[in-house]
Design a protein around this motif. Structure first.
Motif: not given
Length: 71
Positions: A7-17, A19-35
């Motif tokens: 649950r903590e991981l999901l909350e952290r990822i949700d917070a990062e999404f 906080a993301a203000k640009t498409a590149e920041e969103v892509r970075a979150v996707f890349k970071r947590y895809y695995s």
């Protein structure tokens, strides 16, 4: 090595999404947590705007079904 889905991981990822203000920041979150989560869970969180509670409930249900299959 992928992190365990918590649950903590999901909350952290949700917070990062959030906080993301640009498409590149969103892509970075996707890349970071895809695995860790895979595309489906990430898309449910970001694109479909599922809440952390909904995703966590689905993970608990999946774990119950997986455990019942093994017994």
């Amino acid at each position: 090595m992928p992190q365990a889905i918590t649950r903590e991981l999901l909350e952290r990822i949700d917070a990062e999404f959030d906080a993301a203000k640009t498409a590149e920041e969103v892509r970075a979150v996707f890349k970071r947590y895809y695995s860790d989560l895979g595309w489906k869970r990430l898309c449910r969180l970001f694109v479909l705007q599922y809440g952390v509670d909904e995703l966590w409930l689905a993970e608990e249900e999946r774990a119950k079904k997986g455990g019942a299959d093994r017994e």
